[in-house]
Design an enzyme around this catalytic site. Structure first.
Site, PDB file in Angstrom:
ATOM      1  N   ALA A  12       0.841  -1.196   0.000  1.00  0.00           N
ATOM      2  CA  ALA A  12       0.000   0.000   0.000  1.00  0.00           C
ATOM      3  C   ALA A  12       0.876   1.246   0.000  1.00  0.00           C
ATOM      4  CB  ALA A  12      -0.901  -0.014   1.232  1.00  0.00           C
ATOM      5  N   CYS A  13       0.273   2.352  -0.369  1.00  0.00           N
ATOM      6  CA  CYS A  13       0.938   3.644  -0.381  1.00  0.00           C
ATOM      7  C   CYS A  13       1.554   3.891   1.003  1.00  0.00           C
ATOM      8  CB  CYS A  13      -0.098   4.723  -0.704  1.00  0.00           C
ATOM      9  SG  CYS A  13       0.584   6.367  -0.849  1.00  0.00           S
ATOM     10  N   PRO A  14       2.773   4.360   1.078  1.00  0.00           N
ATOM     11  CA  PRO A  14       3.599   4.915   0.013  1.00  0.00           C
ATOM     12  C   PRO A  14       4.642   3.943  -0.538  1.00  0.00           C
ATOM     13  CG  PRO A  14       4.573   5.531   2.089  1.00  0.00           C
ATOM     14  CD  PRO A  14       3.345   4.666   2.400  1.00  0.00           C
ATOM     15  N   ASP A  39      -2.198  -1.388  -5.720  1.00  0.00           N
ATOM     16  CA  ASP A  39      -2.752  -0.282  -4.934  1.00  0.00           C
ATOM     17  C   ASP A  39      -3.618   0.595  -5.834  1.00  0.00           C
ATOM     18  OD1 ASP A  39      -3.289   1.748  -3.168  1.00  0.00           O
ATOM     19  OD2 ASP A  39      -1.241   2.532  -3.114  1.00  0.00           O
ATOM     20  N   ASP A  45      -0.843   8.460  -7.612  1.00  0.00           N
ATOM     21  CA  ASP A  45       0.471   8.574  -6.979  1.00  0.00           C
ATOM     22  C   ASP A  45       1.583   8.628  -8.023  1.00  0.00           C
ATOM     23  OD1 ASP A  45      -0.822   8.431  -4.558  1.00  0.00           O
ATOM     24  OD2 ASP A  45      -0.282   6.347  -4.168  1.00  0.00           O
TER      25      ASP A  45
END
Length: 74
Positions: A12-14, A39, A45
């Site tokens: 998942a981010c980041p 994601d 992003d």
């Protein structure tokens, strides 16, 4: 065919951006990197990250829930 493939599926981010940045730091100008991500936020992003870093988003696609980004280091 990309010079470097970064598989961030399941992260998942980041983390996809973190791993992509680390790989990009080791690349030469003109080389390409393919990033694979699951994601859902990765499209926004990566679009923002590529613009911010001054590199080129050559292509992006979604296939079976996997986002594929081809980024060229400038």
């Amino acid at each position: 065919m990309a010079d470097v493939v970064v598989d961030t599926k399941g992260l998942a981010c980041p983390m996809p951006i973190v791993k992509a940045k680390k790989a990009m730091d080791g690349m030469q100008s003109g080389q390409t990197m393919e990033v694979l991500s699951t994601d859902k936020g990765s499209l926004n992003d990566f679009t923002a990250w590529v613009k911010q870093t001054g590199n080129e988003l050559v292509s992006h696609e979604v296939e079976n829930g996997v986002y594929k980004f081809l980024v060229k280091k400038l």
